[in-house]
Enzyme design. Structure first.
Site, short mmCIF file in Angstrom:
data_model
loop_
_atom_site.label_atom_id
_atom_site.label_comp_id
_atom_site.label_asym_id
_atom_site.label_seq_id
_atom_site.Cartn_x
_atom_site.Cartn_y
_atom_site.Cartn_z
N LYS A 7 -8.99 -1.18 6.05
CA LYS A 7 -9.36 -1.77 4.70
C LYS A 7 -8.41 -2.94 4.43
O LYS A 7 -8.89 -3.99 4.05
CB LYS A 7 -9.29 -0.72 3.78
CG LYS A 7 -10.35 0.31 4.00
CD LYS A 7 -10.45 1.43 2.79
CE LYS A 7 -9.22 2.29 3.31
NZ LYS A 7 -9.23 3.62 2.47
N HIS A 41 0.70 -1.15 0.02
CA HIS A 41 0.02 0.01 -0.13
C HIS A 41 0.79 1.11 -0.02
O HIS A 41 1.76 1.20 0.76
CB HIS A 41 -0.94 0.05 1.19
CG HIS A 41 -1.86 1.26 1.32
ND1 HIS A 41 -3.04 1.21 0.69
CD2 HIS A 41 -1.47 2.53 1.86
CE1 HIS A 41 -3.48 2.48 0.82
NE2 HIS A 41 -2.74 3.24 1.46
N ASP A 59 -15.31 3.48 7.35
CA ASP A 59 -14.24 4.55 6.89
C ASP A 59 -14.70 5.19 5.84
O ASP A 59 -14.23 6.10 5.46
CB ASP A 59 -12.97 3.50 6.35
CG ASP A 59 -12.08 4.18 5.66
OD1 ASP A 59 -11.27 5.07 6.48
OD2 ASP A 59 -11.71 3.98 4.61
N ARG A 114 -13.98 13.67 6.28
CA ARG A 114 -12.43 14.19 6.36
C ARG A 114 -11.90 15.24 5.17
O ARG A 114 -11.34 16.06 5.35
CB ARG A 114 -11.49 13.07 6.66
CG ARG A 114 -11.66 12.53 8.13
CD ARG A 114 -10.83 11.37 8.25
NE ARG A 114 -9.35 11.46 8.03
CZ ARG A 114 -8.44 10.46 7.36
NH1 ARG A 114 -9.00 9.22 7.20
NH2 ARG A 114 -7.46 10.73 7.44
N SER A 153 -7.57 4.13 8.99
CA SER A 153 -8.39 4.06 7.70
C SER A 153 -7.64 3.08 6.73
O SER A 153 -8.29 2.43 6.01
CB SER A 153 -8.37 5.50 6.79
OG SER A 153 -8.79 5.63 5.55
#
Lengths: 436, 436
Positions: free
Chosen positions: B187, B82, B161, B168, B183
């Site tokens: 996931k 990620h 989220d 946000r 967040s």
């Protein structure tokens, strides 16, 4: 400009321009700024604060979001008194008539009970027939003909404040000095005043729990008002114990009438006279604070203030016989005393708890719009510093039902601390801050 | 519990219980907590922060708000990579096939372009026919049969989220470490991974502009993942200039294919190999980091990774001929060069500006849901540190229209700083943080 940019700028600790603040406040009313963006913005202000310039601008913008009363037809100096809210605070009911009796024009816009604090409008409405919902024109006319009026906030006045306050109330951003200052002053400036006296409460029953924060609030109120052309004086008063001996709508009206008749608790009398004398001084009706105080005492003691109060009640549709016979005020069916379990001195009273017990009995509300009960409340028999013996009454609860009274007495018992050794009770008037 | 109480407690700097965090997060989905209350809560978290325990709990609660993929049918170690997002970041397109070629199962859930950063899904969709909207079952099946898949976030995964991120994004509370951590990890945990490699970008084109904050984020990501049972490694990489030589969807796919064929810019190749080797190492497929790196290099150089990429493209519905002939990718009609006005060295490239210019051309979006243009973007001809003479091309803009190209060249000119004296270009790989 976008809401995101302005929120981000404030969040990052930067000073906002007037255009940016205007964009957020107008945007909230126009739908360009969403409630959640305003809520985040307000929380960012809570943490970052606002400079004096930003606070001035926010106040101006909130003022400009609505109408301004046209007081040009009212001759004489127009001065109001505003309190940041306390428990047992019935001072407006005394201060306004004393000042009006001296020739001050008092266009008082007041509020309703919420949480642990009471509201002047709810108190007044315990007088049979009395109304507080006057249109702006009628309000001005009352001030012109009677000399004083006490009414609710018109929706035309500072609508931005109304929207922002509703959000602050449910997002824990009420306790923020620049937001408190702009909220109070935008509404007061809309009333076309010549001067303003602020009663800033200090203690556990108030917004500001310590003198440092209260002084900070008072200074910012006085300086911001000054920047916007409104001379202001702030009086810091102690809210470490309930003010006077009653908490609850009709009970407090009765106490206020007692004071207007020359009796009543000394703390209520003295604080009212101090605040009224400051209004007289700011109105230019006395040369100095000593003569203003003498004038206030005279008008209270010779019955002029009581006469003014009677005229005010009648003008706003109330039954003036309550002034002469307070037994005409609503009375709760159940009364129950709280007895002391110890011999000693009342060393502490949890003001917040007293306010919450009174509110829980029905004297106040937890949500905007709820009905209040005029008759319920608490009479304090042993105020802070009193010497008590086992079995003496500390307080009497006035309730709708016996069961309510019992529950309230139970909770109230925890609010009174009786112990050994006498204590010195602080003076209610802590400091006076005069504007430049 | 009430939203007000929880907001107030966090605002006052206190640590929240798991029940309180749960109340807010579930309440948002259930309608008990309003958007404006969540927005104020998130801003309070921005200022007050969260303890490790609170961050762990928030991540768990957000994970539990949705489904968890059932990866039990997929044999072999499942590892994802990620990135926190950068400009020109096409690394997933290289890293995933290299790792998958080594036997790592790569269930990659990716995102879309927003603001100045691109999105892997948008890049992939520039390949004719390629889809990224697979249902959870189909996603798992792709990973099982192909070895890798790159898909969009399913709405069943961490819906809390999704709601919180949307707030946000419009209330300037994105840049907050505990919120970023929960967040990302909620996931990733929902994808049933055995391990995770995190590419934490540092620099003006990234969330975290300085190494200190980036390190703080990386440490919190690795430690929180560890607390929740997911081994993680974070690699801090430099985002002080755009990654590689292309910014834009099809342009980046072409560059990624160049790298998979053994060519392409050295920074993209090296960083991809480092990230892929860490996935191989965490998957337990190599004994140490050196052998993992050798394995990654081998799989890239012998064409195995390119083969894997071709199979992946075909499996997700894309036209595999683009792999052999990238000229099949969409091409923008207008191309215009940015010429250097000085002789000297490219001493700085404003990464954020390059990202915004590419986005403005249509490669990205300013609002969720907008369409992107696959063909447009920027080719950098003179990367950071290059020696250039007057009139040399610094970059080429690919646009839909000549006028767009001219405007973009104008803006892009301000992003390139050419001056005297050579500079040393920092290595992309700054630090590696291994989990416990």
């Amino acid at each position: 400009l976008s809401p995101y940019e302005v929120i981000r700028k404030k969040r990052s600790g930067e000073e906002l321009t007037r255009a940016e603040i205007d964009f957020m406040v107008r945007g909230l009313l126009d739908g360009l700024v969403q409630d959640y963006q305003m809520a985040a913005f307000l929380m960012a202000i809570y943490f970052v604060g606002m400079t004096d310039r930003e606070t001035d601008d926010l106040t101006r913008i909130m003022l400009a979001s609505g109408e301004v009363l046209d007081m040009s037809g009212v001759s004489g100096p127009k001065v109001d008194k505003h309190s940041t809210g306390g428990v047992g605070d019935k001072l407006s009911l005394i201060v306004a008539p004393v000042a009006a009796a001296a020739g001050v024009r008092v266009p008082m816009v007041s509020g309703r009970a919420l949480g642990h604090t009471g509201g002047t409008l709810d108190k007044l409405e315990s007088i049979p027939g009395l109304r507080t919902d006057f249109e702006p024109d009628a309000f001005v006319e009352l001030v012109r003909t009677v000399g004083m009026a006490i009414v609710g906030q018109s929706p035309q006045i500072a609508p931005a404040d109304r929207r922002m306050y509703a959000l602050r109330d449910v997002t824990a951003t009420v306790e923020c000095i620049p937001l408190i200052v702009s909220s109070i002053l935008s509404k007061k400036l809309a009333a076309g005043l010549d001067a303003l006296v602020l009663d800033v409460k200090v203690g556990e029953g108030a917004f500001m729990e310590d003198i440092g924060h209260a002084r900070e609030l008072a200074e910012k109120l006085v300086s911001t008002a000054g920047h916007l052309g409104l001379p202001a004086t702030a009086v810091l008063t102690d809210m470490g114990s309930p003010l006077g001996l009653t908490v609850g709508n009709a009970l407090e009206v009765r106490e206020a009438i007692d004071v207007l008749k020359g009796g009543g608790p000394e703390d209520v009398r003295r604080t009212s006279l101090m605040l009224a004398s400051r209004m007289i001084l700011m109105a230019g009706l006395s040369a100095d604070s000593e003569s203003a105080e003498r004038e206030a005492v005279r008008l209270l003691d010779d019955g002029s203030a009581l006469d003014m109060f009677r005229r005010f009640v009648q003008a706003q549709g109330g039954d003036p016989t309550v002034v002469d016979d307070p037994r005409c005020l609503p009375r709760a069916p159940a009364q129950l005393g709280l007895k002391s379990q110890k011999t000693g001195f009342v060393r502490d009273i949890d003001t917040l708890a007293v306010g919450l017990v009174a509110s829980g009995l029905g004297a106040g509300r937890t949500r905007v719009g709820e009905r209040v009960d005029s008759s319920v409340g608490i009479e304090i028999r042993a105020p802070l510093g009193s010497a008590v013996s086992v079995g003496d009454e500390l307080a009497v609860v006035h309730a709708c039902r016996e069961t309510d009274a019992e529950a309230a007495v139970e909770r109230l018992g925890e609010a009174f601390v009786v112990g050994e050794g006498s204590i010195s009770v602080p003076d209610r008037i802590l400091e006076i801050l005069d504007g430049a």
